[in-house]
Write a protein that holds these residues in place. Structure first.
Motif, PDB file in Angstrom:
ATOM      1  N   VAL A   1       0.842  -1.208   0.000  1.00 44.19           N
ATOM      2  CA  VAL A   1       0.000   0.000   0.000  1.00 44.19           C
ATOM      3  C   VAL A   1       0.875   1.255   0.000  1.00 44.19           C
ATOM      4  CG1 VAL A   1      -1.686   1.327   1.333  1.00 44.19           C
ATOM      5  CG2 VAL A   1      -1.963  -1.142   1.080  1.00 44.19           C
ATOM      6  N   LEU A   2       1.902   1.260   0.829  1.00 43.72           N
ATOM      7  CA  LEU A   2       2.812   2.410   0.866  1.00 43.72           C
ATOM      8  C   LEU A   2       3.497   2.620  -0.481  1.00 43.72           C
ATOM      9  CD1 LEU A   2       4.570   2.095   4.340  1.00 43.72           C
ATOM     10  CD2 LEU A   2       3.032   3.909   3.591  1.00 43.72           C
ATOM     11  N   ALA A   3       3.974   1.541  -1.082  1.00 43.57           N
ATOM     12  CA  ALA A   3       4.666   1.656  -2.369  1.00 43.57           C
ATOM     13  C   ALA A   3       3.729   2.181  -3.440  1.00 43.57           C
ATOM     14  CB  ALA A   3       5.244   0.304  -2.772  1.00 43.57           C
ATOM     15  N   TYR A   4       2.502   1.683  -3.469  1.00 44.05           N
ATOM     16  CA  TYR A   4       1.540   2.166  -4.461  1.00 44.05           C
ATOM     17  C   TYR A   4       1.283   3.663  -4.289  1.00 44.05           C
ATOM     18  CZ  TYR A   4      -2.610   3.025  -7.138  1.00 44.05           C
ATOM     19  OH  TYR A   4      -3.487   3.552  -8.028  1.00 44.05           O
TER      20      TYR A   4
ATOM     21  N   VAL B   1      -3.006   7.448   8.302  1.00 45.30           N
ATOM     22  CA  VAL B   1      -2.974   5.991   8.142  1.00 45.30           C
ATOM     23  C   VAL B   1      -4.357   5.496   7.711  1.00 45.30           C
ATOM     24  CG1 VAL B   1      -2.650   3.784   9.325  1.00 45.30           C
ATOM     25  CG2 VAL B   1      -1.101   5.675   9.799  1.00 45.30           C
ATOM     26  N   GLY B   2      -5.399   5.984   8.374  1.00 38.75           N
ATOM     27  CA  GLY B   2      -6.762   5.593   8.023  1.00 38.75           C
ATOM     28  C   GLY B   2      -7.124   5.977   6.602  1.00 38.75           C
ATOM     29  N   ALA B   3      -6.755   7.184   6.199  1.00 40.44           N
ATOM     30  CA  ALA B   3      -7.042   7.639   4.829  1.00 40.44           C
ATOM     31  C   ALA B   3      -6.304   6.776   3.816  1.00 40.44           C
ATOM     32  CB  ALA B   3      -6.655   9.105   4.676  1.00 40.44           C
ATOM     33  N   LEU B   4      -5.059   6.440   4.108  1.00 36.09           N
ATOM     34  CA  LEU B   4      -4.280   5.586   3.211  1.00 36.09           C
ATOM     35  C   LEU B   4      -4.947   4.226   3.043  1.00 36.09           C
ATOM     36  CD1 LEU B   4      -1.617   5.101   1.601  1.00 36.09           C
ATOM     37  CD2 LEU B   4      -0.688   4.207   3.745  1.00 36.09           C
ATOM     38  N   LEU B   5      -5.370   3.624   4.153  1.00 39.87           N
ATOM     39  CA  LEU B   5      -6.005   2.309   4.084  1.00 39.87           C
ATOM     40  C   LEU B   5      -7.364   2.370   3.377  1.00 39.87           C
ATOM     41  CD1 LEU B   5      -5.059   0.898   7.597  1.00 39.87           C
ATOM     42  CD2 LEU B   5      -4.001   0.399   5.385  1.00 39.87           C
TER      43      LEU B   5
ATOM     44  N   TYR C   1      -6.554  -1.993  -8.225  1.00 43.08           N
ATOM     45  CA  TYR C   1      -5.156  -2.306  -8.516  1.00 43.08           C
ATOM     46  C   TYR C   1      -4.344  -2.418  -7.232  1.00 43.08           C
ATOM     47  CZ  TYR C   1      -0.456  -2.114 -10.365  1.00 43.08           C
ATOM     48  OH  TYR C   1       0.856  -2.396 -10.645  1.00 43.08           O
ATOM     49  N   CYS C   2      -4.582  -1.532  -6.292  1.00 39.85           N
ATOM     50  CA  CYS C   2      -3.866  -1.582  -5.012  1.00 39.85           C
ATOM     51  C   CYS C   2      -4.232  -2.865  -4.259  1.00 39.85           C
ATOM     52  CB  CYS C   2      -4.186  -0.349  -4.183  1.00 39.85           C
ATOM     53  SG  CYS C   2      -3.132  -0.169  -2.742  1.00 39.85           S
ATOM     54  N   LEU C   3      -5.499  -3.255  -4.304  1.00 38.33           N
ATOM     55  CA  LEU C   3      -5.905  -4.517  -3.677  1.00 38.33           C
ATOM     56  C   LEU C   3      -5.196  -5.704  -4.329  1.00 38.33           C
ATOM     57  CD1 LEU C   3      -9.710  -4.048  -3.048  1.00 38.33           C
ATOM     58  CD2 LEU C   3      -7.857  -4.070  -1.373  1.00 38.33           C
ATOM     59  N   PHE C   4      -5.036  -5.658  -5.644  1.00 36.57           N
ATOM     60  CA  PHE C   4      -4.293  -6.702  -6.345  1.00 36.57           C
ATOM     61  C   PHE C   4      -2.848  -6.759  -5.852  1.00 36.57           C
ATOM     62  CE2 PHE C   4      -1.341  -7.724  -9.793  1.00 36.57           C
ATOM     63  CZ  PHE C   4      -1.689  -9.055 -10.002  1.00 36.57           C
TER      64      PHE C   4
ATOM     65  N   VAL D   1      -1.752  -5.827  -2.903  1.00 35.44           N
ATOM     66  CA  VAL D   1      -1.786  -6.361  -1.539  1.00 35.44           C
ATOM     67  C   VAL D   1      -1.951  -7.879  -1.579  1.00 35.44           C
ATOM     68  CG1 VAL D   1      -3.133  -6.446   0.590  1.00 35.44           C
ATOM     69  CG2 VAL D   1      -2.567  -4.244  -0.446  1.00 35.44           C
ATOM     70  N   LEU D   2      -2.886  -8.365  -2.391  1.00 35.03           N
ATOM     71  CA  LEU D   2      -3.097  -9.814  -2.487  1.00 35.03           C
ATOM     72  C   LEU D   2      -1.863 -10.527  -3.023  1.00 35.03           C
ATOM     73  CD1 LEU D   2      -6.784  -9.940  -3.742  1.00 35.03           C
ATOM     74  CD2 LEU D   2      -5.911 -10.496  -1.463  1.00 35.03           C
ATOM     75  N   SER D   3      -1.179  -9.908  -3.957  1.00 37.66           N
ATOM     76  CA  SER D   3       0.056 -10.500  -4.478  1.00 37.66           C
ATOM     77  C   SER D   3       1.122 -10.583  -3.388  1.00 37.66           C
ATOM     78  CB  SER D   3       0.597  -9.670  -5.647  1.00 37.66           C
ATOM     79  OG  SER D   3      -0.296  -9.682  -6.712  1.00 37.66           O
ATOM     80  N   SER D   4       1.235  -9.545  -2.598  1.00 36.08           N
ATOM     81  CA  SER D   4       2.215  -9.545  -1.512  1.00 36.08           C
ATOM     82  C   SER D   4       1.869 -10.589  -0.451  1.00 36.08           C
ATOM     83  CB  SER D   4       2.287  -8.162  -0.855  1.00 36.08           C
ATOM     84  OG  SER D   4       2.799  -7.232  -1.760  1.00 36.08           O
ATOM     85  N   VAL D   5       0.591 -10.688  -0.122  1.00 36.89           N
ATOM     86  CA  VAL D   5       0.165 -11.690   0.864  1.00 36.89           C
ATOM     87  C   VAL D   5       0.405 -13.091   0.308  1.00 36.89           C
ATOM     88  CG1 VAL D   5      -1.849 -12.639   2.065  1.00 36.89           C
ATOM     89  CG2 VAL D   5      -1.439 -10.179   2.055  1.00 36.89           C
TER      90      VAL D   5
END
Length: 88
Positions: A24-27, A41-45, A53-56, A58-62
């Motif tokens: 998330v930070l990198a994106y 932090v809340g706004a970022l999340l 795309y950001c969810l993708f 995150v899922l790739s990292s997980v």
């Protein structure tokens, strides 16, 4: 996979959280030092959850944190499936 052992291992959870948060930070083009308030932090999340795309990412990292690249397929080794606690 030996989910019972993984889910009880705090290192597993740290690995999952760090890998997801780093994506998330990198994106967003940010570093942890840029997050100076809980509101930021809340706004970022919230923005990450709204962005497919950001969810993708995150899922790739997980996925990379969960998958064991030393075995074929999506399973743990036979030895790892026999563990009742994480091995040293």
């Amino acid at each position: 996979m030996n989910w019972k052992v993984r889910l009880r291992n705090p290192v597993f959870w740290v690995q999952i959280v760090v890998s997801a948060f780093a994506a998330v930070l990198a994106y967003a083009g940010l570093t942890a030092a840029d997050l100076t308030t809980w509101e930021s932090v809340g706004a970022l999340l919230c923005n990450a959850v709204r962005n497919p795309y950001c969810l993708f990412l995150v899922l790739s990292s997980v996925w990379n944190a969960v998958n064991d690249p030393t075995t074929t397929g999506l399973t743990d080794s036979e030895r790892a499936r026999q563990y009742t606690i994480p091995q040293k």
